[in-house]
Write a protein that holds these residues in place. Structure first.
Motif, PDB file in Angstrom:
ATOM      1  N   SER A  40       0.844  -1.200   0.000  1.00 35.32           N
ATOM      2  CA  SER A  40       0.000   0.000   0.000  1.00 35.32           C
ATOM      3  C   SER A  40       0.877   1.246   0.000  1.00 35.32           C
ATOM      4  O   SER A  40       2.001   1.236   0.497  1.00 35.32           O
ATOM      5  CB  SER A  40      -0.931  -0.013   1.206  1.00 35.32           C
ATOM      6  OG  SER A  40      -0.210   0.314   2.354  1.00 35.32           O
ATOM      7  N   LYS A  44      -0.428   2.570  -6.738  1.00 36.38           N
ATOM      8  CA  LYS A  44      -1.286   1.793  -7.648  1.00 36.38           C
ATOM      9  C   LYS A  44      -2.554   2.566  -8.019  1.00 36.38           C
ATOM     10  O   LYS A  44      -2.898   2.669  -9.193  1.00 36.38           O
ATOM     11  CB  LYS A  44      -1.687   0.452  -6.991  1.00 36.38           C
ATOM     12  CG  LYS A  44      -0.506  -0.391  -6.541  1.00 36.38           C
ATOM     13  CD  LYS A  44      -0.932  -1.728  -5.960  1.00 36.38           C
ATOM     14  CE  LYS A  44      -1.797  -1.639  -4.725  1.00 36.38           C
ATOM     15  NZ  LYS A  44      -1.112  -1.195  -3.501  1.00 36.38           N
ATOM     16  N   SER A  45      -3.241   3.079  -6.993  1.00 31.52           N
ATOM     17  CA  SER A  45      -4.469   3.829  -7.282  1.00 31.52           C
ATOM     18  C   SER A  45      -4.165   5.106  -8.044  1.00 31.52           C
ATOM     19  O   SER A  45      -4.896   5.473  -8.974  1.00 31.52           O
ATOM     20  CB  SER A  45      -5.189   4.182  -5.982  1.00 31.52           C
ATOM     21  OG  SER A  45      -5.687   3.021  -5.374  1.00 31.52           O
ATOM     22  N   GLN A  88     -13.149   1.624  -5.605  1.00 32.10           N
ATOM     23  CA  GLN A  88     -13.223   0.796  -4.403  1.00 32.10           C
ATOM     24  C   GLN A  88     -14.553   0.987  -3.673  1.00 32.10           C
ATOM     25  O   GLN A  88     -15.167   0.038  -3.215  1.00 32.10           O
ATOM     26  CB  GLN A  88     -12.050   1.166  -3.495  1.00 32.10           C
ATOM     27  CG  GLN A  88     -12.016   0.383  -2.210  1.00 32.10           C
ATOM     28  CD  GLN A  88     -10.770   0.705  -1.395  1.00 32.10           C
ATOM     29  OE1 GLN A  88      -9.864   1.398  -1.854  1.00 32.10           O
ATOM     30  NE2 GLN A  88     -10.718   0.209  -0.178  1.00 32.10           N
ATOM     31  N   ASP A 165     -10.113  -0.150  -9.545  1.00 24.02           N
ATOM     32  CA  ASP A 165      -9.294   0.300  -8.420  1.00 24.02           C
ATOM     33  C   ASP A 165      -9.739  -0.431  -7.144  1.00 24.02           C
ATOM     34  O   ASP A 165     -10.675  -0.007  -6.483  1.00 24.02           O
ATOM     35  CB  ASP A 165      -9.429   1.816  -8.261  1.00 24.02           C
ATOM     36  CG  ASP A 165      -8.488   2.355  -7.207  1.00 24.02           C
ATOM     37  OD1 ASP A 165      -7.657   1.582  -6.695  1.00 24.02           O
ATOM     38  OD2 ASP A 165      -8.579   3.570  -6.900  1.00 24.02           O
ATOM     39  N   GLU A 166      -9.064  -1.507  -6.828  1.00 27.63           N
ATOM     40  CA  GLU A 166      -9.406  -2.338  -5.666  1.00 27.63           C
ATOM     41  C   GLU A 166     -10.915  -2.575  -5.551  1.00 27.63           C
ATOM     42  O   GLU A 166     -11.538  -2.201  -4.548  1.00 27.63           O
ATOM     43  CB  GLU A 166      -8.882  -1.686  -4.380  1.00 27.63           C
ATOM     44  CG  GLU A 166      -7.401  -1.386  -4.476  1.00 27.63           C
ATOM     45  CD  GLU A 166      -6.696  -1.441  -3.133  1.00 27.63           C
ATOM     46  OE1 GLU A 166      -7.178  -2.180  -2.260  1.00 27.63           O
ATOM     47  OE2 GLU A 166      -5.680  -0.770  -2.979  1.00 27.63           O
ATOM     48  N   SER A 169     -12.129  -4.481  -2.308  1.00 35.17           N
ATOM     49  CA  SER A 169     -11.535  -4.219  -0.984  1.00 35.17           C
ATOM     50  C   SER A 169     -12.541  -3.761   0.054  1.00 35.17           C
ATOM     51  O   SER A 169     -12.326  -3.924   1.248  1.00 35.17           O
ATOM     52  CB  SER A 169     -10.441  -3.152  -1.098  1.00 35.17           C
ATOM     53  OG  SER A 169      -9.459  -3.594  -1.980  1.00 35.17           O
ATOM     54  N   SER A 197      -5.638  -5.063  -7.568  1.00 33.89           N
ATOM     55  CA  SER A 197      -6.354  -5.977  -6.671  1.00 33.89           C
ATOM     56  C   SER A 197      -5.379  -6.958  -6.063  1.00 33.89           C
ATOM     57  O   SER A 197      -4.362  -7.298  -6.661  1.00 33.89           O
ATOM     58  CB  SER A 197      -7.428  -6.732  -7.462  1.00 33.89           C
ATOM     59  OG  SER A 197      -8.003  -7.729  -6.645  1.00 33.89           O
ATOM     60  N   HIS A 198      -5.717  -7.405  -4.884  1.00 37.14           N
ATOM     61  CA  HIS A 198      -4.898  -8.446  -4.277  1.00 37.14           C
ATOM     62  C   HIS A 198      -5.646  -9.767  -4.213  1.00 37.14           C
ATOM     63  O   HIS A 198      -5.311 -10.646  -3.428  1.00 37.14           O
ATOM     64  CB  HIS A 198      -4.438  -7.998  -2.885  1.00 37.14           C
ATOM     65  CG  HIS A 198      -3.469  -6.868  -2.964  1.00 37.14           C
ATOM     66  ND1 HIS A 198      -3.446  -5.818  -2.094  1.00 37.14           N
ATOM     67  CD2 HIS A 198      -2.500  -6.617  -3.866  1.00 37.14           C
ATOM     68  CE1 HIS A 198      -2.493  -4.967  -2.455  1.00 37.14           C
ATOM     69  NE2 HIS A 198      -1.906  -5.426  -3.523  1.00 37.14           N
TER      70      HIS A 198
END
Lengths: 256, 220
Positions: A40, A44-45, A88, A165-166, A169, A197-198
């Motif tokens: 984090s 990324k975002s 998100q 974007d995630e 999450s 994304s994870h």
């Protein structure tokens, strides 16, 4: 060589003195699914938000479909129509039903007539499995349902590329799968996607390339099988092992 | 002298005369609310979206107006207006009340606009909406809904403040009340009736607005 849909070249961006993107370059090709992972605060975002100029950057270039975007000359609203974005926090328009959330861009931005907007919006809602909820308002939907409407809203503009974007999450664990399923079906249908994304299940199943970002630049990049099985850098290895740990933890929770 | 004597009947007979002032009271109120709403909305836009000088100017306007008593604004405009050209008492009152309420409505609209999550505006931008489309399609409809209860309070205040027009001799409700009193010497009863009329007007206004609030409520 195939022409890229989006070409990001030498992007620099800092918030005050803190550098966020540090000479970042990436080409995304048609039908490709790129999953961006990384610790984090690694940009990324910000990267996604720079691609559609929601966040201005300090230097560098974005090319969309071979055309350089020049914010002084290009109409950014026109550019953004071609780049779908999923947030998100869903960011649905709270005063509009699911149907109107999807249709409003067609009517106001694309200026298609109401009849056509209606049938296209209903098609997109069906594509994300939300047709039966078309008259519900965002406050009446679960997180997963909201996110699927948000995906339909972006798809309705018929974008050349989708940025995520995630997207999972903010979701409860049991709602994640329904959103991932929609994303996987989009990937299978050939949509070009950049996904922050994870969710490793998504990355393994749908990604063509994994980009591991660290400190505003690409630390390592490769196909999922390469990167997951045999990461070259210690930093990547550490990060992946942490993700694996968290993934197991979640499984334990849902079992119990 | 008792509170009610044989002239009390005369007051009651004056009711139609009093009620003729309703038209003026209501039109002053509505026009002032409309004027104040337009100025207030523009001020709110300037303070939320404007460049720094515009923001500062709008803030200065709001602060200045809020620190002036309505009566001062009213006399100021009336004498200014009658110096420059023959501005009617009615116009003076609408302008003064409109300007006065604009400073408060600005605050209401600004709070409403700022309460809409930024994310929705980003989503609007992301599908290619212009800032103009975003404001009128996404932000304003939600902001106005949230403003209704606070705007209702302000509207009730404006309605009652319109009675101040009597000092200029505008024959609205209050002024007519004074005429009735000078004829009947029944101040208590007359003010009681005037008070009841304002009470009913305010109830109708606030009830109407809360009905509207329910009608436009976002489901869920």
């Amino acid at each position: 060589m195939t022409k890229s849909i989006v070409s990001i070249r030498n992007l620099h961006k800092s918030y005050g003195k803190v550098p966020v993107l540090n000479d970042f370059s990436l080409d995304v090709y048609p039908n490709e699914v790129v999953v961006v992972i990384g610790p984090s605060g690694t940009g990324k975002s910000t990267l996604l938000r720079c691609i559609n100029y929601l966040t201005p950057f300090d230097s560098g270039e974005i090319h969309l479909d071979g055309q350089k975007i020049d914010p002084r000359k290009t109409n950014l609203n026109h550019v953004r129509q071609q780049i779908g974005m999923v947030f998100q926090d869903f960011n649905l328009f709270n005063h509009m039903s699911a149907f109107h959330n999807v249709a409003v861009g067609l009517v106001k931005v694309k200026r298609v007539n109401r009849g056509e907007a209606r049938s296209r919006a209903l098609d997109e809602l069906e594509r994300v499995g939300m047709l039966q909820y078309k008259d519900q308002y965002p406050a009446e939907l679960s997180g997963g349902q909201k996110q699927r409407v948000a995906i339909a809203r972006a798809l309705a503009m018929n974008p050349k590329i989708m940025l995520f974007d995630e997207p999972t999450s903010a979701l409860d664990p049991e709602l994640i799968e329904e959103v991932l399923a929609v994303m996987k079906s989009l990937a299978a249908a050939g949509m070009t996607m950049v996904v922050v994304s994870h969710e490793m299940s998504f990355a393994r199943e749908a990604a063509d390339r994994i980009v591991f970002m660290d400190q505003g630049a690409i630390a390592e990049m490769g196909s999922p099988s390469e990167l997951f099985a045999n990461p070259h850098k210690e930093r990547t290895r550490q990060f992946l092992s942490k993700l694996g740990y968290r993934e197991n933890e979640r499984k334990d929770e849902s079992d119990g | 002298m008792s509170i009610f004597d044989d002239r009390a009947a005369e007051v009651l007979q004056s009711l139609p005369y009093l009620l003729q002032g309703l038209g003026v009271t209501i039109s002053v109120t509505l026009l002032a609310l409309l004027l104040g709403g337009l100025i207030g909305l523009m001020g709110a836009l300037a303070r939320v979206y404007g460049a720094a000088p515009l923001r500062a100017a709008a803030a200065a306007y709001s602060r200045t107006i809020r620190s002036l008593p309505l009566l001062v604004i009213l006399f100021f405009l009336y004498f200014l207006g009658s110096d420059i050209y023959e501005m009617s008492v009615f116009t003076s009152m609408v302008l003064a009340l409109g300007i006065h309420t604009s400073a408060y409505q600005e605050g209401i609209f600004r709070a409403g606009i700022q309460s809409i999550e930024r994310g929705q505006s980003e989503a609007a931008a992301a599908i290619g909406m212009t800032p103009f489309q975003n404001f009128f399609t996404i932000v304003l409809p939600q902001a106005l809904r949230r403003c209704i209860p606070y705007w209702g309070n302000e509207a009730a205040i404006v309605l009652k403040d319109s009675s101040l027009a009597y000092v200029l001799g505008l024959t609205e409700l209050m002024r007519r009340g004074q005429y009735v009193i000078s004829r009947t010497h029944q101040a208590f009863l007359t003010y009681l009736i005037i008070g009841l009329i304002y009470l009913i007007l305010t109830l109708v206004l606030t009830r109407g607005l809360s009905y509207m609030e329910k009608r436009v409520k976002i489901p869920g």
